[in-house]
Scaffold this motif. Structure first.
Motif, mmCIF file in Angstrom:
data_model
loop_
_atom_site.group_PDB
_atom_site.id
_atom_site.type_symbol
_atom_site.label_atom_id
_atom_site.label_comp_id
_atom_site.label_asym_id
_atom_site.label_seq_id
_atom_site.Cartn_x
_atom_site.Cartn_y
_atom_site.Cartn_z
ATOM 1 N N ASP A 199 1.047 12.793 0.023
ATOM 2 C CA ASP A 199 2.065 11.863 0.326
ATOM 3 C C ASP A 199 1.803 10.565 -0.216
ATOM 4 O O ASP A 199 1.439 9.302 0.112
ATOM 5 N N PRO A 229 -9.462 0.199 -10.170
ATOM 6 C CA PRO A 229 -10.330 1.155 -9.044
ATOM 7 C C PRO A 229 -11.465 1.448 -9.622
ATOM 8 O O PRO A 229 -12.481 1.408 -8.712
ATOM 9 N N TRP A 265 -8.750 -3.773 3.307
ATOM 10 C CA TRP A 265 -7.882 -4.188 2.257
ATOM 11 C C TRP A 265 -6.796 -5.063 2.835
ATOM 12 O O TRP A 265 -6.554 -5.003 4.041
ATOM 13 N N GLY A 284 -4.764 2.264 -8.664
ATOM 14 C CA GLY A 284 -5.359 2.829 -7.801
ATOM 15 C C GLY A 284 -5.099 4.035 -6.823
ATOM 16 O O GLY A 284 -5.714 4.327 -6.147
ATOM 17 N N TRP A 325 9.949 1.541 5.592
ATOM 18 C CA TRP A 325 9.404 2.575 6.292
ATOM 19 C C TRP A 325 10.157 2.690 7.605
ATOM 20 O O TRP A 325 10.223 1.589 8.403
ATOM 21 N N ALA A 363 -4.794 5.960 5.158
ATOM 22 C CA ALA A 363 -3.291 5.921 5.059
ATOM 23 C C ALA A 363 -2.631 7.366 5.554
ATOM 24 O O ALA A 363 -1.546 7.470 5.248
ATOM 25 N N ALA A 364 -3.649 8.405 5.706
ATOM 26 C CA ALA A 364 -2.963 9.482 6.170
ATOM 27 C C ALA A 364 -2.265 10.072 5.012
ATOM 28 O O ALA A 364 -1.225 10.746 5.231
ATOM 29 N N LEU A 408 0.403 9.647 12.216
ATOM 30 C CA LEU A 408 -0.817 9.876 11.436
ATOM 31 C C LEU A 408 -1.002 11.510 11.322
ATOM 32 O O LEU A 408 -1.718 11.971 10.285
ATOM 33 N N ARG A 409 -0.421 12.154 12.249
ATOM 34 C CA ARG A 409 -0.186 13.607 12.132
ATOM 35 C C ARG A 409 0.920 14.240 12.612
ATOM 36 O O ARG A 409 1.563 13.824 13.247
ATOM 37 N N LYS A 428 -3.490 -7.269 -4.103
ATOM 38 C CA LYS A 428 -4.288 -6.578 -3.146
ATOM 39 C C LYS A 428 -5.683 -6.916 -3.073
ATOM 40 O O LYS A 428 -6.489 -7.055 -4.073
ATOM 41 N N ASP A 456 3.000 8.234 -1.877
ATOM 42 C CA ASP A 456 3.911 7.079 -1.581
ATOM 43 C C ASP A 456 3.198 6.053 -0.527
ATOM 44 O O ASP A 456 3.188 5.129 -0.502
ATOM 45 N N LYS A 457 2.537 6.741 0.363
ATOM 46 C CA LYS A 457 1.892 6.232 1.361
ATOM 47 C C LYS A 457 0.282 5.333 0.897
ATOM 48 O O LYS A 457 -0.409 4.749 1.844
ATOM 49 N N CYS A 460 -2.857 3.704 0.085
ATOM 50 C CA CYS A 460 -3.240 2.274 0.018
ATOM 51 C C CYS A 460 -4.023 1.860 -0.944
ATOM 52 O O CYS A 460 -4.732 0.668 -0.998
ATOM 53 N N ALA A 461 -4.714 3.169 -1.753
ATOM 54 C CA ALA A 461 -5.475 2.738 -2.925
ATOM 55 C C ALA A 461 -6.900 2.340 -2.591
ATOM 56 O O ALA A 461 -7.617 1.818 -3.280
ATOM 57 N N ARG A 496 7.321 7.763 9.588
ATOM 58 C CA ARG A 496 6.673 7.500 8.462
ATOM 59 C C ARG A 496 5.129 7.011 8.886
ATOM 60 O O ARG A 496 4.238 7.284 8.038
ATOM 61 N N GLN A 504 -9.493 -6.185 -1.727
ATOM 62 C CA GLN A 504 -10.337 -5.109 -1.422
ATOM 63 C C GLN A 504 -11.769 -5.492 -1.189
ATOM 64 O O GLN A 504 -12.423 -6.156 -2.253
ATOM 65 N N ASP A 517 0.008 4.843 12.771
ATOM 66 C CA ASP A 517 -0.759 3.924 11.832
ATOM 67 C C ASP A 517 -0.464 2.496 11.887
ATOM 68 O O ASP A 517 0.607 2.213 12.071
#
Lengths: 435, 64
Positions: free
Chosen positions: B6, A405, A353, B31, A56, B57-58, A63-64, A360, B8-9, B11-12, A60, A362, A43
């Motif tokens: 997960d 949100p 974003w 979010g 990170w 963000a997977a 993606l898969r 943040k 923690d990853k 991104c809302a 981390r 968006q 990513d």
């Protein structure tokens, strides 16, 4: 009869989403995923955020998992570059000399970071597009107190500046535009960001870069062009630096497609509303410039969300086309399970974003290229704001900073299709009045 | 089907909530994704797969 493979060129977010969607929708035949980087699909947004920060590690970003990739039964070609495509025969050429005749091709080769003359081979001058780029910059910024000059005050430059300040470096952000991210989000949201960067100790400069000062092959400073926009700053046209990040945008990776007259590669690979560039040839992600059916003009987005959504759309429409194609269909039918999908125009609500410090942003819809922008700052110190972007009398985009949100999702619904400007203004007011 | 996150990853972005609102929600304060149903009924499976595929963000892993 054995089916020819489907090939996806580009193994990042868009390419992976396309490959997964091809399998999910029923393609059981050979599927080749080609990526020029040596890494498993990872990513990119965290590169300028958590990875650069050191919060990170590269694992981390994957993606898969290996198991998830194995389940896709891919012919996975990493560290392999496609060097040519004959659109008429759907035949790829790879950098190992191999030719790969395909039943269909999805092009998701993304973009490459722009650079400046004189930057090549200079120690301390970096770009930030790939994992290797990010790791090299992170290694360079080991410790604290580096003098970092970031050239380019768009999204990437701004995010990197925020991280570098958090790491304790001396950061100067240089842009030809006086206000950061102004082209993407307008001057008022940009000014709010500028205040946030100044509050965190970033020095903002408006200038073009004329070149680099060097010593022994390493950068020691950045020379600003004479006649910079703010004449008061002219006295200091040399910025000392031990590290320079070039964040001056990117160019679509279409060079490998050559000059095949079947393909239009002006600012990305031009596609129709179905993401088709030519029969059996589709594109997705940062490289694709397609006719957005709702906005009625060709658009290209370098946004993470678009990569996944368009990868999935291109996969669907490619399979629909192959299922309907004239000629011997036994090869396709043998390699396909279930009902072929329906062809659908790709009409997403664009989303992006950005995270800078605790702010943040968006945004939904089209925020760049607006002919009017109305920004409401709800809380200046708290960096809470909402902005509406219009074009030709209609609201086409909306941006939220620091909103809850539920309100943000409400704003998305508001501009999912262009709305008359006055109506949209009223609805934004109503949606944000209670927050 | 079982879903793991997960978070923690996260991104809302909230795309999962748009696609599968009966399975995912977002925390009001930041979010971040909230899992409403870790083993959703069959009628939700397509939406959940789409949410996992689209998450920028997977974060969402689907075990079937």
């Amino acid at each position: 009869m054995t089916a020819r493979p489907l090939a996806v060129v580009g193994a990042s977010a868009a390419g992976l989403a396309a490959a997964e969607a091809l399998r999910r929708l029923g393609w059981r035949g050979p599927l080749t995923l080609i990526g020029d980087e040596p890494h498993l699909p990872y990513d990119r947004p965290p590169l300028s955020k958590q990875l650069l920060h050191g919060a990170w590690e590269p694992e981390r970003l994957l993606l898969r998992s290996k198991d998830q990739l194995a389940a896709l039964a891919l012919d996975l070609r990493l560290g392999t570059r496609a060097t040519g495509l004959d659109a008429a025969t759907r035949t790829l050429t790879l950098d190992n000399g191999e030719t790969l005749p395909c039943a269909g091709v999805i092009i998701a080769t993304g973009v490459a970071a722009r650079t400046l003359p004189g930057a090549e081979g200079l120690t301390g001058v970096h770009t930030l597009r790939t994992l290797d780029d990010a790791l090299a910059l992170r290694a360079r910024l080991t410790g604290t107190g580096h003098r970092l000059v970031i050239v380019g005050n768009g999204v990437l430059g701004c995010e990197a500046a925020a991280v570098a300040r958090e790491l304790g470096h001396d950061v100067t952000l240089v842009g030809v535009e006086p206000i950061p991210m102004a082209a993407a989000v307008g001057t008022e949201i940009g000014e709010l960001l500028a205040e946030e960067h100044r509050a965190h100790g970033v020095t903002l400069r408006t200038a073009a870069v004329a070149g680099f000062d060097t010593s022994g092959g390493a950068v020691t400073g950045v020379r600003l062009a004479e006649g910079e926009a703010d004449a008061r700053e002219r006295e200091g046209t040399r910025l000392p630096a031990d590290t320079v990040l070039l964040a001056i945008g990117s160019t679509p990776a279409v060079g490998w497609l050559g000059d095949d007259p079947a393909l239009d590669t002006t600012d990305g690979l031009r596609c129709d509303a179905y993401c088709a560039a030519a029969p059996g040839i589709y594109a997705a992600g940062d490289v694709a410039r397609w006719e957005h059916p709702v906005h009625g003009r060709p658009v290209r987005f370098e946004h993470r969300m678009n990569a996944s959504e368009q990868g999935m759309a291109a996969a669907r429409n490619l399979l629909a086309e192959l299922a309907a194609e004239e000629g011997d269909q036994s090869a396709f039918a043998d390699a396909f399970e279930g009902a072929p999908p329906e062809r659908r125009p790709f009409a997403p609500v664009p989303y992006f974003w950005s995270d800078q410090y605790a702010v943040k942003l968006q945004a939904y819809g089209l925020t760049a290229g607006a002919d009017r922008i109305e920004t409401t700052v709800l809380d200046r110190a708290g960096r809470r704001a909402v902005a509406l972007y219009g074009r030709d009398g209609h609201a086409v985009g909306v941006l939220a900073a620091g909103l809850p949100p539920r309100q943000v999702r409400g704003l998305r619904a508001l501009i999912a299709a262009p709305v008359p400007w006055e109506e949209a203004r009223e609805r934004v007011r109503a949606a944000t009045a209670t927050g | 089907m079982k879903i793991t996150l997960d978070a923690d990853k996260c991104c809302a972005a909230g795309q999962c909530v748009l696609v599968a609102p009966e399975v995912f929600d977002q925390r009001d304060e930041d979010g971040i994704v909230v899992l409403l149903d870790a083993e959703p009924p069959a009628g939700q499976h397509d939406a959940v797969r789409e949410a996992a595929a689209i998450c920028p963000a997977a974060v969402i892993e689907v075990h079937e």
